[in-house]
Design a protein around this motif. Structure first.
Motif, PDB file in Angstrom:
ATOM      1  N   LEU A   1       0.726  -1.156   0.259  1.00 18.64           N
ATOM      2  CA  LEU A   1      -0.038  -0.079   0.109  1.00 18.64           C
ATOM      3  C   LEU A   1       0.944   1.195  -0.004  1.00 18.64           C
ATOM      4  O   LEU A   1       1.988   1.394   0.847  1.00 18.64           O
ATOM      5  N   GLY A   2       0.479   2.394  -0.796  1.00  9.43           N
ATOM      6  CA  GLY A   2       1.090   3.476  -1.025  1.00  9.43           C
ATOM      7  C   GLY A   2       0.285   4.605  -0.769  1.00  9.43           C
ATOM      8  O   GLY A   2      -1.031   4.568  -0.285  1.00  9.43           O
ATOM      9  N   VAL A   3       0.747   5.860  -0.586  1.00  8.58           N
ATOM     10  CA  VAL A   3      -0.111   6.931  -0.383  1.00  8.58           C
ATOM     11  C   VAL A   3       0.323   8.141  -0.876  1.00  8.58           C
ATOM     12  O   VAL A   3       1.545   8.488  -1.393  1.00  8.58           O
ATOM     13  N   ALA A   4      -0.511   8.957  -1.498  1.00  8.03           N
ATOM     14  CA  ALA A   4      -0.374  10.165  -2.403  1.00  8.03           C
ATOM     15  C   ALA A   4      -1.369  11.339  -1.793  1.00  8.03           C
ATOM     16  O   ALA A   4      -2.486  11.079  -1.052  1.00  8.03           O
ATOM     17  N   LEU A   5      -0.927  12.447  -1.952  1.00  3.60           N
ATOM     18  CA  LEU A   5      -1.815  13.635  -1.685  1.00  3.60           C
ATOM     19  C   LEU A   5      -2.237  14.651  -2.658  1.00  3.60           C
ATOM     20  O   LEU A   5      -1.469  15.142  -3.525  1.00  3.60           O
ATOM     21  N   HIS A   6      -3.708  14.773  -3.153  1.00  2.01           N
ATOM     22  CA  HIS A   6      -4.045  15.514  -4.212  1.00  2.01           C
ATOM     23  C   HIS A   6      -4.352  16.810  -3.379  1.00  2.01           C
ATOM     24  O   HIS A   6      -5.261  17.053  -2.431  1.00  2.01           O
ATOM     25  N   ASP A   7      -4.151  17.785  -4.373  1.00  2.00           N
ATOM     26  CA  ASP A   7      -4.594  19.262  -3.953  1.00  2.00           C
ATOM     27  C   ASP A   7      -6.297  19.211  -3.953  1.00  2.00           C
ATOM     28  O   ASP A   7      -6.751  18.451  -4.758  1.00  2.00           O
ATOM     29  N   LEU A   8      -6.608  20.095  -2.855  1.00  2.00           N
ATOM     30  CA  LEU A   8      -7.861  20.005  -2.596  1.00  2.00           C
ATOM     31  C   LEU A   8      -8.890  20.745  -3.933  1.00  2.00           C
ATOM     32  O   LEU A   8      -9.968  20.145  -3.877  1.00  2.00           O
ATOM     33  N   GLU A   9      -8.282  21.767  -4.549  1.00  2.00           N
ATOM     34  CA  GLU A   9      -9.082  22.172  -5.367  1.00  2.00           C
ATOM     35  C   GLU A   9      -8.832  21.762  -7.002  1.00  2.00           C
ATOM     36  O   GLU A   9      -9.603  21.927  -7.809  1.00  2.00           O
ATOM     37  N   ASN A  10      -7.585  21.117  -7.022  1.00  2.00           N
ATOM     38  CA  ASN A  10      -7.167  20.584  -8.386  1.00  2.00           C
ATOM     39  C   ASN A  10      -6.488  19.201  -8.113  1.00  2.00           C
ATOM     40  O   ASN A  10      -5.289  19.190  -8.130  1.00  2.00           O
ATOM     41  N   PRO A  11      -7.369  18.150  -8.061  1.00  2.00           N
ATOM     42  CA  PRO A  11      -6.674  16.761  -7.895  1.00  2.00           C
ATOM     43  C   PRO A  11      -5.701  16.161  -8.744  1.00  2.00           C
ATOM     44  O   PRO A  11      -5.122  15.393  -8.557  1.00  2.00           O
ATOM     45  N   ARG A  12      -5.405  16.857 -10.035  1.00  6.77           N
ATOM     46  CA  ARG A  12      -4.680  16.515 -11.163  1.00  6.77           C
ATOM     47  C   ARG A  12      -3.170  16.679 -10.331  1.00  6.77           C
ATOM     48  O   ARG A  12      -2.242  16.099 -10.398  1.00  6.77           O
ATOM     49  N   GLN A  13      -3.053  17.775  -9.333  1.00  2.00           N
ATOM     50  CA  GLN A  13      -1.833  17.947  -8.621  1.00  2.00           C
ATOM     51  C   GLN A  13      -1.683  16.954  -7.654  1.00  2.00           C
ATOM     52  O   GLN A  13      -2.359  16.948  -6.523  1.00  2.00           O
ATOM     53  N   VAL A  14      -0.517  16.259  -7.503  1.00  3.17           N
ATOM     54  CA  VAL A  14      -0.369  15.097  -6.572  1.00  3.17           C
ATOM     55  C   VAL A  14       0.923  15.161  -5.982  1.00  3.17           C
ATOM     56  O   VAL A  14       2.052  15.465  -6.755  1.00  3.17           O
ATOM     57  N   LYS A  15       0.953  14.689  -4.622  1.00  2.32           N
ATOM     58  CA  LYS A  15       2.286  14.855  -4.043  1.00  2.32           C
ATOM     59  C   LYS A  15       2.265  12.955  -3.722  1.00  2.32           C
ATOM     60  O   LYS A  15       1.471  12.638  -2.796  1.00  2.32           O
ATOM     61  N   MET A  16       3.114  12.534  -4.502  1.00  5.38           N
ATOM     62  CA  MET A  16       3.193  11.182  -4.156  1.00  5.38           C
ATOM     63  C   MET A  16       4.393  10.665  -3.482  1.00  5.38           C
ATOM     64  O   MET A  16       5.428  10.764  -3.775  1.00  5.38           O
ATOM     65  N   CYS A  17       4.009   9.877  -2.199  1.00  5.91           N
ATOM     66  CA  CYS A  17       5.023   9.199  -1.576  1.00  5.91           C
ATOM     67  C   CYS A  17       5.827   8.012  -2.192  1.00  5.91           C
ATOM     68  O   CYS A  17       5.368   7.259  -2.682  1.00  5.91           O
ATOM     69  N   SER A  18       7.188   8.226  -2.076  1.00  5.46           N
ATOM     70  CA  SER A  18       8.018   7.055  -2.906  1.00  5.46           C
ATOM     71  C   SER A  18       7.735   5.661  -2.088  1.00  5.46           C
ATOM     72  O   SER A  18       8.370   4.549  -2.547  1.00  5.46           O
ATOM     73  N   MET A  19       7.507   5.765  -0.858  1.00  9.51           N
ATOM     74  CA  MET A  19       7.899   4.669  -0.180  1.00  9.51           C
ATOM     75  C   MET A  19       6.331   4.112   0.366  1.00  9.51           C
ATOM     76  O   MET A  19       5.602   4.993   0.800  1.00  9.51           O
ATOM     77  N   PRO A  20       6.096   2.813   0.351  1.00  8.44           N
ATOM     78  CA  PRO A  20       5.032   2.248   0.833  1.00  8.44           C
ATOM     79  C   PRO A  20       4.731   2.344   2.287  1.00  8.44           C
ATOM     80  O   PRO A  20       5.675   2.482   2.935  1.00  8.44           O
ATOM     81  N   ILE A  21       3.584   2.552   2.601  1.00  6.36           N
ATOM     82  CA  ILE A  21       3.235   2.557   3.951  1.00  6.36           C
ATOM     83  C   ILE A  21       2.675   1.237   4.766  1.00  6.36           C
ATOM     84  O   ILE A  21       2.697   1.045   5.914  1.00  6.36           O
ATOM     85  N   LEU A  22       2.728   0.030   3.719  1.00  9.34           N
ATOM     86  CA  LEU A  22       2.560  -1.200   4.397  1.00  9.34           C
ATOM     87  C   LEU A  22       2.870  -2.274   3.520  1.00  9.34           C
ATOM     88  O   LEU A  22       2.516  -2.173   2.384  1.00  9.34           O
ATOM     89  N   PHE A  23       3.852  -3.152   3.840  1.00 15.38           N
ATOM     90  CA  PHE A  23       4.324  -4.371   3.308  1.00 15.38           C
ATOM     91  C   PHE A  23       3.747  -5.440   3.818  1.00 15.38           C
ATOM     92  O   PHE A  23       3.380  -5.559   4.920  1.00 15.38           O
ATOM     93  N   PRO A  24       3.418  -6.497   3.004  1.00 20.68           N
ATOM     94  CA  PRO A  24       2.825  -7.690   3.448  1.00 20.68           C
ATOM     95  C   PRO A  24       3.835  -8.513   4.545  1.00 20.68           C
ATOM     96  O   PRO A  24       4.937  -8.290   4.321  1.00 20.68           O
ATOM     97  N   SER A  25       3.330  -8.992   5.460  1.00 26.60           N
ATOM     98  CA  SER A  25       4.147  -9.830   6.455  1.00 26.60           C
ATOM     99  C   SER A  25       3.272 -11.050   6.975  1.00 26.60           C
ATOM    100  O   SER A  25       2.096 -11.234   6.567  1.00 26.60           O
ATOM    101  N   ARG A  26       3.942 -11.990   7.619  1.00 27.51           N
ATOM    102  CA  ARG A  26       3.302 -12.903   8.085  1.00 27.51           C
ATOM    103  C   ARG A  26       2.324 -12.742   9.288  1.00 27.51           C
ATOM    104  O   ARG A  26       1.355 -13.267   9.461  1.00 27.51           O
TER     105      ARG A  26
END
Length: 373
Positions: free
Chosen positions: A277-302
């Motif tokens: 799972l990853g995460v990105a942040l879209h602008d409130l008024e222009n969702p085409r503008q996006v800040k995309m995090c390069s690091m996943p927030i959750l990796f699968p595990s046992r």
């Protein structure tokens, strides 16, 4: 000194969990919250016994958390079940049987729907519901599979007011599409959605599987969407945990600093295709503008697929989310499937996810890191 943005999340049951930039999602200690064994105690008809519970859309209704979860029947078909919980963590009450199965003529259809075509296109099963609330009405997008045409999938729309009766409204687009998530309000007078088109090539991990596109409509019920040709996010380059596939997961969550978009990504390895799972942040008024995090927030595990010795495991090394619920205190409950087999919940905080998107960004179209290593 580096600010790790430490936050404590109160689960509401006397427990707290801690998250920060190094540990952005904390797994609920009592995962899994729902298993096939739990549901089968209620769905006792042999034809309704299931082997998986995963990829649930999430909503709050009448003071309860509602999950519409995907399950595999023993025959292999995917259907959708329903669970309700007062705290969204435990004591789940399940529908008496599958809540949604492939369409039949006796179902409720909106005016103008091509009923026969919709019934035909759902006979291969239903998957991955996402739920978005508009006023008193809930929009549910879901993947519908044709039983006889290989890889034909249409994301379709249904609506409900009470999670008891549902109205089918047909395909969101008349083209193969795997993920569609709706923003929960108009932005500058238009409804907005994120789309992950299906590829047209034989290579499952190539082409448009690496794109998230954005679309706009004047009426979210109309199934009339205009998609931008240029992706809003894409991958296909590396090294990246998202290098081979990317797609939207849960409907975006509004914050003061933007729309949080939890998405999924895949990187093919010598031992399979782990989903993160990853995460990105879209602008409130222009969702085409996006800040995309390069690091996943959750990796699968046992920890994501704890089962009895003889229980079935569907797809190893997968975490996948179709629903996340934000609270007024900034906490976010992420409902995610483990190994396409069981339902889990992870908790995070919007401050942590926003900080990740602002500090550790990659260019959403080229993948180039926008911070110094």
């Amino acid at each position: 000194m580096l600010d790790l943005v430490n936050r404590t999340v109160d689960l509401g049951n006397g427990q707290t969990l801690h998250v920060n930039l190094n540990h952005p999602v904390a797994r609920y200690p009592h995962n899994p919250i729902i298993t096939a064994t739990d549901v089968n105690k209620v769905w006792t008809d042999p034809g309704h016994q299931i082997k998986t519970v995963h990829n649930a859309g999430a909503a709050t209704w009448n003071g309860e958390t509602v999950l519409l979860f995907r399950s595999h029947l023993r025959c292999g078909m995917s259907i959708i079940g329903m669970g309700k919980s007062k705290n969204g963590l435990d004591n789940w009450q399940f529908s008496a049987g599958p809540a949604l199965i492939p369409a039949r003529a006796s179902d409720r259809f909106a005016d103008g729907v091509e009923v026969d075509a919709l019934i035909e296109n759902e006979q291969g099963g239903l998957e991955d519901p996402r739920i978005t609330k508009f006023g008193d009405e809930y929009a549910i997008t879901y993947s519908a599979y044709h039983a006889m045409v290989e890889d034909r999938v249409r994301v379709s729309l249904m609506t409900t007011l009470d999670f008891e009766s549902f109205t089918r409204r047909g395909p969101v687009l008349n083209s193969d599409m795997r993920n569609v998530v709706l923003f929960p309000e108009k932005i500058k007078g238009r409804y907005v959605a994120l789309f992950r088109p299906n590829d047209v090539s034989a290579n499952e991990t190539g082409g448009k599987y690496t794109q998230i596109r954005i679309g706009y409509s004047d009426d979210w019920k109309s199934n009339q969407w205009a998609l931008d040709e240029r992706p809003v996010m894409q991958t296909g380059f590396g090294p990246s945990a998202f290098s081979n596939k990317i797609g939207p997961c849960a409907p975006p969550i509004k914050t003061e600093k933007g729309w949080l978009n939890i998405f999924h990504g895949v990187r093919t390895t010598m031992d399979g295709n782990p989903y993160v799972l990853g995460v990105a942040l879209h602008d409130l008024e222009n969702p085409r503008q996006v800040k995309m995090c390069s690091m996943p927030i959750l990796f699968p595990s046992r920890a994501d697929c704890r089962l009895a010795e003889e229980d079935y495991i569907h797809v190893p090394n997968v975490v996948f989310c179709c629903g996340a619920l934000g609270r007024e205190d900034g906490a976010i409950f992420i409902y995610y499937g483990g190994n396409d087999t069981v339902m889990n919940v992870g908790v995070t905080h919007q401050d942590v996810l926003i900080a990740l998107c602002e500090r550790y960004r990659q260019d959403p179209l080229t993948g180039r890191l926008l911070y110094a290593l």
